[in-house]
Design an enzyme around this catalytic site. Structure first.
Site, short mmCIF file in Angstrom:
data_model
loop_
_atom_site.label_atom_id
_atom_site.label_comp_id
_atom_site.label_asym_id
_atom_site.label_seq_id
_atom_site.Cartn_x
_atom_site.Cartn_y
_atom_site.Cartn_z
N GLU A 36 -13.12 4.97 4.64
CA GLU A 36 -13.11 4.28 5.92
C GLU A 36 -14.26 4.68 6.83
O GLU A 36 -14.55 3.99 7.80
CB GLU A 36 -11.76 4.53 6.59
N GLN A 68 0.84 -1.20 0.00
CA GLN A 68 0.00 0.00 0.00
C GLN A 68 0.87 1.26 0.00
O GLN A 68 0.39 2.34 -0.30
CB GLN A 68 -0.91 0.00 1.23
N ARG A 89 -9.13 -0.65 7.62
CA ARG A 89 -10.12 0.26 7.03
C ARG A 89 -10.51 1.39 7.98
O ARG A 89 -11.69 1.66 8.21
CB ARG A 89 -11.35 -0.51 6.58
N CYS A 90 -9.49 2.02 8.57
CA CYS A 90 -9.77 3.20 9.37
C CYS A 90 -8.46 3.94 9.52
O CYS A 90 -7.40 3.38 9.32
CB CYS A 90 -10.29 2.85 10.75
#
Lengths: 806, 171
Positions: A760, A237, A384-385
């Protein structure tokens, strides 16, 4: 030249710029099976690596015998920690300031830990080799329960640092203690609690979960001995960060390392960190002189590479009898597993957990977080945050409901009463953040009106009466959540990774024919950057989005960037795009003025070119300016039309949203039905509503999974009980609810296009909405808090505990 | 301990309309035969335990998860993978177009398996309702989309194949 046959609206539509539901560029290849993922790569002579992993959660390694493995046909090498010591790579630094074993050095600290790396001609032979490596272990006492980690007689896990009582984030007070991080005014907060009219206190745990993207972590490393260059294709990523990490720990010149992230099959935070597989594949390639591929399987993924959450939060709120909050106090026991491998910005051992005051105007607050080691997989990634934001949102949103229950007040009304008001922005929170913009009342009102909230409460009251009368076995819950996120890390003044400021970058080059390419420091894992980034450029400089190629993931060609996670792509890289585009536009204006023979101040921008003010027929399109940039620029100006921007954001962005979940639960079976889920998001300026809605659907589905069933669970001896998709809950289309999306728009005042980030939000807001619905359903039976995940069995257990089922 | 050497076996099959063959170990999984021997990398591997469906291919008129089938088991079979889905003229088939138009994919990793499953579903039931679609694709996991737009993508394709109009937009 202006296409006079088109209206202004038609010219705007042709650009497919901001606000357009533009179809995705990526889909052409993905729908035809022509994506280019890491495992699709096949190089001549490529070898395959596979790990011998520990069956024990805590054990000493007595011996490792490779002999039999080396006789397996196709097996070329077996690497152990002893081999890696020769190149000083038996251990590697983590992003959190800790060190982590690449291969087990003397002992193992979690089940599934990497013990040896077998290199063979194909993946089957590598597996054969793994089975043939003989490792002798001596089992040690296991520490799984985080609440026992700091007891005086707890087993000491990290012998390498047992006497080092000064950690990366300050003093440690026990060999299993990593750090204590505190923020806020303790004295003022304690004082507020001592005179509180009403107070609540609850242990709110957020269980260990895993991002589990459908594509696991994988890489191909290829070392060119002649050039001394290492090329790594990987599921990264943050490819540039990986390049720098490799340069620092492998002591290779950074210009001789080429990191390429091709298409990535989902990331969700799993693919931010550096894992032993990457190091071993690189070393194996250097040793063998051949390319080496490492692909983890799903069991390895769920067991070893990263986890998320495992936060045990004791939350207290002080309030007046009328329901005005006066103070917040939270203590967190943070289980980081065997090594502190969180992927947080360096100075933030608990991430941005201090967003825990949420959307409410707390006069004072105090937070302390104790990080501890246990015999579990290392990590603590932001699934996902933004860093620890979902934990914070869950904590405050659950705690507000518990307070509402104690006050006998409606939870929506309590929230409305304590919201930060629109006129308070920019708002300085008690825990140190400056919220950029918000209009919480409008958002919550819109949500409540849409779901007909009052009617739902009336229905619930009637159902509760019916339940008490024995007419139904079903209870109804209405979960309200109002979350505020903090994303877009981040300003260099307080955010860095390995000392590198968390800016992001964009380079735009326009070609003579009016087409162009934008190269980025971020890396999409499904977010659709190739589509949306071009839309920003289209609106900024009037080149149709379809004429702009967006390229990411190659560290040789892309400008340095910190990558995609923590919803930072739009807030940071999106801003870099706009900034680079504006540099181009400024030069384009000079070229247009020269060609139209006017002063540049006499020009005005008109959709896709410059027009002379007051002379509408004198117009030069951006396409024509591109051509002119390559043959007739003003005297003294360099030819060409390109720009690069490294954007250091002045602040984070603060997206928010109002979610409502309506659920029915059968007390005799624990079976729940999500009747309705409504999600209103405010992510500021909306670039592509279709993609935003898709992101919200996906994030809500992950939130649903977490709240209603997902858990990485260990038994008391450290066995992972949820190591495959048989046991680890990923919802299918059957159980996934229908999602209703909605929005308000409160632009970020400091972002060039006012965008805040959205990917997110639904995970951050969704989890408390689901959990609040379950807890709301049970609340009238005397329950204040039921721990997640709320699967059928636990719901039934709750009903049993509350005495309403046998 | 070493693994005994097992002789390789010759297999022949039709993949996307072309006859292919190979000399394979009996333990070689069909998905590896497709991806590595045939270099058709659109078929993906997401779990190796037949839960996720990323490896779904069409095998003799059935949806099959190719991660749990040996290549030798399908000797003589007729297989279609995602690479065989586009129209003969190279344009996107109704399903592929549906996934794009309805935003039925994000990272794209589950997409080939999902489309292959949807292809068979529409052969079995050319006009499925939402519940039938959700049940029909429940062997395929998606981590990105939340399925809502995948359902629409399949409805879009069904309408196109049936010559009817599909009015809904992706949401």
């Amino acid at each position: 030249m202006n296409d006079i046959t088109l209206t202004r609206e038609e010219r705007e539509a042709k650009l497919e710029g901001l606000g357009c539901r533009r179809k995705r560029v990526e889909d052409i290849r993905f729908t035809q099976g022509k994506g280019n993922y890491v495992d699709d790569l096949k190089l001549p002579g490529m070898l395959h690596g596979d790990f011998v992993r520990s069956p024990y959660a805590h054990a000493r390694i007595k011996s490792i015998n490779k002999d039999a493995a080396l006789k397996v046909p196709g097996v070329l090498a077996v690497l152990t920690a002893e081999d890696l010591k020769g190149v000083n790579l038996a251990w590697m630094p983590t992003l959190a300031g800790d060190v982590q074993m690449v291969l087990a050095d003397g002992k193992v600290l979690f089940q599934g830990q990497e013990v040896a790396f077998v290199v063979a001609t194909d993946r089957y032979a590598a597996d054969d080799g793994v089975v043939a490596v003989d490792v002798e272990y001596e089992a040690l006492p296991v520490l799984i329960d985080p609440f026992k980690a700091l007891e005086p007689d707890a087993p000491v896990l990290r012998e390498d640092i047992k006497d080092k009582m000064d950690g990366a984030h300050g003093p440690r007070r026990h060999p299993n203690h990593i750090f204590e991080w505190t923020v806020g005014d303790k004295e003022l907060t304690d004082a507020a609690f001592s005179k509180a009219e009403v107070a609540i206190k609850e242990l709110i745990s957020y269980q260990r979960v895993h991002p589990s993207p459908l594509e696991t972590c994988q890489c191909v490393c290829s070392f060119d001995k002649i050039k001394g260059e290492l090329t790594i294709w990987g599921t990264f990523q943050a490819p540039h960060v990986i390049r720098t990490v490799v340069a620092l720990i492998a002591k290779l010149p950074e210009q001789k390392i080429h990191v390429i992230s091709p298409d990535i099959g989902g990331g969700f935070g799993n693919k931010v960190g550096a894992y032993p597989g990457y190091i071993c594949a690189a070393v194996a390639s250097i040793v063998t002189g051949k390319p080496v591929k490492w692909v983890e399987d799903r069991i390895e993924n769920l067991t070893a590479t990263s986890f998320a959450r495992d936060y045990h939060m004791t939350a207290e709120i002080a309030a007046t009898k009328e329901g005005k909050v006066t103070a917040l106090r939270v203590h967190v026991l943070a289980d980081h597993g065997a090594f502190d491998a969180c992927a947080d910005p360096s100075k933030w051992p608990a991430g941005f957990f201090n967003i825990v005051t949420g959307s409410y105007d707390f006069p004072t607050a105090y937070v302390s977080v104790d990080g501890i080691y246990t015999n579990k997989a290392p990590g603590g990634v932001a699934y996902r945050c933004s860093f620890r934001v979902t934990e914070a949102a869950y904590c405050i949103e659950r705690a507000m409901d518990i307070l509402a229950q104690k006050l006998g007040m409606d939870p929506a009304e309590l929230r409305m009463k304590n919201f930060i008001k629109p006129e308070q922005f920019p708002y300085h929170s008690a825990l140190g953040w400056e919220y950029d913009s918000g209009d919480y009342q409008t958002a919550l009102n819109k949500a409540l009106e849409t779901v007909k909230y009052e009617d739902l409460r009336k229905e619930q009251a009637a159902k509760r009466e019916a339940f008490r009368r024995g007419e139904t076995r079903e209870i109804m819950g209405v979960g309200v959540c109002f979350f505020t996120e903090i994303v877009g890390a981040g300003p260099s003044k307080n955010c860095d990774i390995l000392g590198i400021a968390m800016f992001d970058s964009c380079e735009i080059r326009l070609h003579p024919t009016g087409a162009g390419i934008a190269r980025m420091g971020t890396k999409s894992q499904g977010q659709g950057h190739e589509t949306t980034y071009a839309q920003i450029i289209a609106s900024e400089i009037g080149i149709p989005a379809e004429d702009i190629t967006v390229e990411e993931g190659n560290t040789d060609t892309a400008p340095y960037g910190l990558g995609t996670y923590g919803s930072r792509s739009t807030p940071v890289a999106g801003a870099a795009i706009a900034t680079a585009a504006r540099k181009i536009k400024a030069k384009a204006q000079m070229i247009a003025a020269y060609r139209l023979e006017v002063h540049e101040d006499d020009l005005e921008w008109d959709v896709d070119g410059f027009r002379v003010k007051g002379l509408p027929e004198k117009f030069m399109s951006m396409k024509d300016i591109c051509w002119a940039a390559y043959n007739s620029v003003p005297p003294g100006m360099e030819p060409g039309l390109e720009a690069v921007s490294y954007y250091d954001p002045p602040n984070m962005t603060y997206p928010f949203g109002a979610y409502v979940c309506v659920m029915d639960i059968d007390v005799d079976t624990g079976v729940y039905k999500v009747r309705r889920f409504y999600a209103l998001d405010d992510c500021g300026t909306r670039i592509n509503p279709m993609i935003i809605e898709g992101q919200v659907h996906g994030g809500l589905t992950e939130a649903f999974a977490i709240a209603m069933g997902q858990e990485i669970r260990y038994d008391e001896t450290g066995n992972v009980l949820t190591g495959s998709f048989m046991d680890f809950f990923l919802p299918t289309a059957m159980e996934t609810p229908h999602w209703e999306t909605d929005y308000t728009v409160t632009p970020s005042p400091h972002h060039p296009i006012g965008a805040k980030g959205v990917g997110e939000s639904p995970n951050v807001g969704g989890v408390p909405a689901f959990s609040n619905a379950v807890n709301d359903a049970f609340s009238f039976l005397g329950s204040t808090h039921i721990q997640m995940p709320h699967d059928f069995w636990r719901n039934w257990q709750a009903a049993k505990r509350l005495g309403v089922t046998g | 301990m070493t693994t005994p050497q097992i002789g390789k076996i010759h297999v022949t099959m039709t993949v996307n309309g072309t006859q292919v063959d190979g000399l394979v170990e009996p333990r070689l999984l069909l998905v590896h035969f497709i991806r590595e021997n045939l270099q058709l990398t659109g078929t993906h591997i997401g779990c190796e335990t037949s839960h996720c469906g990323a490896c779904t291919v069409d095998l003799d008129g059935m949806s099959v998860k190719s991660c749990t089938v040996f290549a030798v088991q399908v000797d003589g079979a007729n297989i279609m993978t995602i690479e065989g889905m586009a129209n003969a003229d190279g344009t996107l088939s109704a399903l592929q177009e549906g996934f794009r138009m309805m935003h039925g994919l994000q990272c794209g990793f589950c997409t080939p398996g999902m489309i292959m499953r949807a292809h068979r579903l529409l052969k079995e039931n050319p006009n499925p309702n939402e519940e039938e679609i959700r049940f029909g694709i429940s062997g395929n996991l998606c981590r990105c989309t939340g399925y809502q737009n995948i359902v629409k993508a399949i409805q879009y394709a069904a309408a196109k194949l049936n010559g009817t109009e599909f009015k809904e937009a992706a949401e």
